[in-house]
Motif scaffolding. Structure first.
Motif, PDB file in Angstrom:
ATOM      1  N   LYS A  35       0.610  -1.513   0.275  1.00 57.19           N
ATOM      2  CA  LYS A  35       0.230  -0.216  -0.006  1.00 57.19           C
ATOM      3  C   LYS A  35       1.004   0.863   0.399  1.00 57.19           C
ATOM      4  CE  LYS A  35      -4.204   2.238   2.100  1.00 57.19           C
ATOM      5  NZ  LYS A  35      -5.391   1.728   2.434  1.00 57.19           N
ATOM      6  N   TYR A  36       1.987   1.451   0.774  1.00 58.16           N
ATOM      7  CA  TYR A  36       2.582   2.886   0.975  1.00 58.16           C
ATOM      8  C   TYR A  36       4.138   2.443   0.177  1.00 58.16           C
ATOM      9  CZ  TYR A  36      -1.072   3.113   4.333  1.00 58.16           C
ATOM     10  OH  TYR A  36      -2.111   3.933   4.673  1.00 58.16           O
ATOM     11  N   GLY A  37       4.519   3.233  -0.425  1.00 57.42           N
ATOM     12  CA  GLY A  37       5.649   3.642  -1.151  1.00 57.42           C
ATOM     13  C   GLY A  37       6.822   4.080   0.358  1.00 57.42           C
ATOM     14  N   VAL A  38       8.499   3.795   0.056  1.00 62.15           N
ATOM     15  CA  VAL A  38       9.128   4.362   0.273  1.00 62.15           C
ATOM     16  C   VAL A  38       9.332   5.900   1.343  1.00 62.15           C
ATOM     17  CG1 VAL A  38      11.413   4.175   1.039  1.00 62.15           C
ATOM     18  CG2 VAL A  38      11.189   2.654  -1.028  1.00 62.15           C
ATOM     19  N   ASP A  39       8.645   6.363   0.483  1.00 59.65           N
ATOM     20  CA  ASP A  39       8.455   7.456   0.654  1.00 59.65           C
ATOM     21  C   ASP A  39       7.160   7.925   1.627  1.00 59.65           C
ATOM     22  OD1 ASP A  39       7.002   7.275  -0.761  1.00 59.65           O
ATOM     23  OD2 ASP A  39       7.297   8.606  -2.007  1.00 59.65           O
ATOM     24  N   GLY A  40       6.616   7.101   1.953  1.00 60.72           N
ATOM     25  CA  GLY A  40       5.049   6.996   2.804  1.00 60.72           C
ATOM     26  C   GLY A  40       3.909   7.366   1.830  1.00 60.72           C
ATOM     27  N   ASN A  41       4.035   7.741   0.651  1.00 61.83           N
ATOM     28  CA  ASN A  41       3.027   7.846  -0.064  1.00 61.83           C
ATOM     29  C   ASN A  41       2.002   6.830  -0.213  1.00 61.83           C
ATOM     30  OD1 ASN A  41       3.248  10.663   0.293  1.00 61.83           O
ATOM     31  ND2 ASN A  41       4.789  10.774  -1.978  1.00 61.83           N
ATOM     32  N   ILE A  42       0.798   6.356  -0.457  1.00 60.66           N
ATOM     33  CA  ILE A  42       0.175   5.424  -1.184  1.00 60.66           C
ATOM     34  C   ILE A  42      -0.152   5.142  -2.363  1.00 60.66           C
ATOM     35  CG2 ILE A  42      -2.506   4.773  -0.709  1.00 60.66           C
ATOM     36  CD1 ILE A  42      -2.821   6.385   1.477  1.00 60.66           C
ATOM     37  N   ILE A  43       0.087   4.359  -2.803  1.00 57.22           N
ATOM     38  CA  ILE A  43       0.802   3.410  -4.120  1.00 57.22           C
ATOM     39  C   ILE A  43      -0.826   3.356  -4.422  1.00 57.22           C
ATOM     40  CG2 ILE A  43       1.666   2.081  -5.536  1.00 57.22           C
ATOM     41  CD1 ILE A  43       3.893   1.786  -3.210  1.00 57.22           C
ATOM     42  N   LEU A  44      -0.665   3.972  -6.026  1.00 58.96           N
ATOM     43  CA  LEU A  44      -1.813   3.404  -7.429  1.00 58.96           C
ATOM     44  C   LEU A  44      -2.010   1.939  -6.964  1.00 58.96           C
ATOM     45  CD1 LEU A  44      -1.792   6.119  -9.826  1.00 58.96           C
ATOM     46  CD2 LEU A  44      -3.172   5.947  -7.812  1.00 58.96           C
ATOM     47  N   ASP A  45      -3.612   1.334  -6.854  1.00 59.72           N
ATOM     48  CA  ASP A  45      -4.506   0.216  -7.140  1.00 59.72           C
ATOM     49  C   ASP A  45      -2.932  -0.171  -8.428  1.00 59.72           C
ATOM     50  OD1 ASP A  45      -5.007   0.053  -4.184  1.00 59.72           O
ATOM     51  OD2 ASP A  45      -7.163  -0.005  -5.752  1.00 59.72           O
ATOM     52  N   SER A  46      -2.653   0.549  -9.455  1.00 57.57           N
ATOM     53  CA  SER A  46      -2.662  -0.170 -10.517  1.00 57.57           C
ATOM     54  C   SER A  46      -0.873  -0.443 -10.448  1.00 57.57           C
ATOM     55  CB  SER A  46      -2.944   0.923 -11.893  1.00 57.57           C
ATOM     56  OG  SER A  46      -2.329   2.010 -11.380  1.00 57.57           O
ATOM     57  N   ALA A  47      -0.328  -0.235  -9.388  1.00 57.03           N
ATOM     58  CA  ALA A  47       0.776  -0.120  -9.729  1.00 57.03           C
ATOM     59  C   ALA A  47       0.712  -1.083  -8.406  1.00 57.03           C
ATOM     60  CB  ALA A  47       1.721   1.586  -8.554  1.00 57.03           C
ATOM     61  N   ARG A  48       0.347  -1.261  -7.832  1.00 53.86           N
ATOM     62  CA  ARG A  48       0.263  -2.428  -6.969  1.00 53.86           C
ATOM     63  C   ARG A  48       0.229  -3.282  -7.211  1.00 53.86           C
ATOM     64  NH1 ARG A  48      -3.997  -1.263  -1.609  1.00 53.86           N
ATOM     65  NH2 ARG A  48      -2.419  -2.843  -0.165  1.00 53.86           N
ATOM     66  N   TYR A  49      -0.763  -3.726  -7.988  1.00 55.98           N
ATOM     67  CA  TYR A  49      -0.840  -4.898  -8.736  1.00 55.98           C
ATOM     68  C   TYR A  49       0.064  -5.274  -9.565  1.00 55.98           C
ATOM     69  CZ  TYR A  49      -6.281  -4.949  -8.028  1.00 55.98           C
ATOM     70  OH  TYR A  49      -7.272  -4.607  -7.844  1.00 55.98           O
ATOM     71  N   LYS A  50       0.560  -4.228 -10.200  1.00 52.86           N
ATOM     72  CA  LYS A  50       2.083  -4.650 -11.834  1.00 52.86           C
ATOM     73  C   LYS A  50       2.640  -4.846 -10.323  1.00 52.86           C
ATOM     74  CE  LYS A  50       4.835  -2.407 -14.552  1.00 52.86           C
ATOM     75  NZ  LYS A  50       6.028  -1.328 -15.413  1.00 52.86           N
ATOM     76  N   ALA A  51       3.165  -4.904  -9.220  1.00 57.81           N
ATOM     77  CA  ALA A  51       4.437  -5.159  -8.288  1.00 57.81           C
ATOM     78  C   ALA A  51       3.908  -6.514  -7.518  1.00 57.81           C
ATOM     79  CB  ALA A  51       4.445  -4.733  -7.166  1.00 57.81           C
ATOM     80  N   LEU A  52       1.849  -7.179  -7.431  1.00 58.14           N
ATOM     81  CA  LEU A  52       1.995  -7.961  -6.900  1.00 58.14           C
ATOM     82  C   LEU A  52       2.209  -9.373  -7.826  1.00 58.14           C
ATOM     83  CD1 LEU A  52      -0.796  -7.169  -5.029  1.00 58.14           C
ATOM     84  CD2 LEU A  52       1.297  -8.440  -4.121  1.00 58.14           C
ATOM     85  N   GLY A  53       2.062  -9.030  -9.626  1.00 61.75           N
ATOM     86  CA  GLY A  53       2.370  -9.457 -11.150  1.00 61.75           C
ATOM     87  C   GLY A  53       3.402 -10.632 -10.829  1.00 61.75           C
ATOM     88  N   ASN A  54       4.852  -9.197 -10.192  1.00 61.05           N
ATOM     89  CA  ASN A  54       6.107  -9.197 -10.780  1.00 61.05           C
ATOM     90  C   ASN A  54       6.602 -10.022  -9.702  1.00 61.05           C
ATOM     91  OD1 ASN A  54       5.817  -8.665 -13.486  1.00 61.05           O
ATOM     92  ND2 ASN A  54       6.154  -6.362 -12.462  1.00 61.05           N
ATOM     93  N   ALA A  55       5.946 -10.586  -8.507  1.00 65.26           N
ATOM     94  CA  ALA A  55       6.592 -11.242  -7.188  1.00 65.26           C
ATOM     95  C   ALA A  55       6.587 -12.417  -7.182  1.00 65.26           C
ATOM     96  CB  ALA A  55       6.028 -10.208  -5.746  1.00 65.26           C
ATOM     97  N   ILE A  56       7.153 -13.329  -6.323  1.00 65.02           N
ATOM     98  CA  ILE A  56       7.214 -14.015  -6.508  1.00 65.02           C
ATOM     99  C   ILE A  56       6.496 -14.703  -4.752  1.00 65.02           C
ATOM    100  CG2 ILE A  56       7.897 -16.629  -5.567  1.00 65.02           C
ATOM    101  CD1 ILE A  56      10.659 -15.736  -7.614  1.00 65.02           C
TER     102      ILE A  56
END
Length: 83
Positions: A35-56
């Motif tokens: 949900k949150y980036g390194v800077d503490g800001n909320i990440i967009l759902d589309s970016a969260r889906y992308k990060a989870l899609g590229n994860a193991i």
């Protein structure tokens, strides 16, 4: 994505997309892990889906790493027996 329909009523079915939290749970991560980036800001759902899609998925990684550990231990024990 999740599709739902009842037998005989396929035309009335619908598609429901998984939420980012549901995707995190499927990956073995805690709720709102992405949900949150390194800077503490909320990440967009589309970016969260992308990060989870590229994860193991964590359970898969744990299983693979446990197998590697067992193989190393077995190999080390076999080498000690030869000495």
């Amino acid at each position: 994505m999740f599709a739902y329909w009842e037998d005989g009523k396929e035309e009335e079915g619908f598609i429901r997309y998984l939420t980012p939290i549901e995707c995190e749970r499927l990956m073995g991560l805690p709720d709102n892990y992405t949900k949150y980036g390194v800077d503490g800001n909320i990440i967009l759902d589309s970016a969260r889906y992308k990060a989870l899609g590229n994860a193991i998925a964590l359970p898969c990684v744990e299983y693979i790493m446990a197998g590697i550990k067992d193989e190393f231990l077995t190999s080390a024990q076999n080498e000690q027996k030869l000495e």
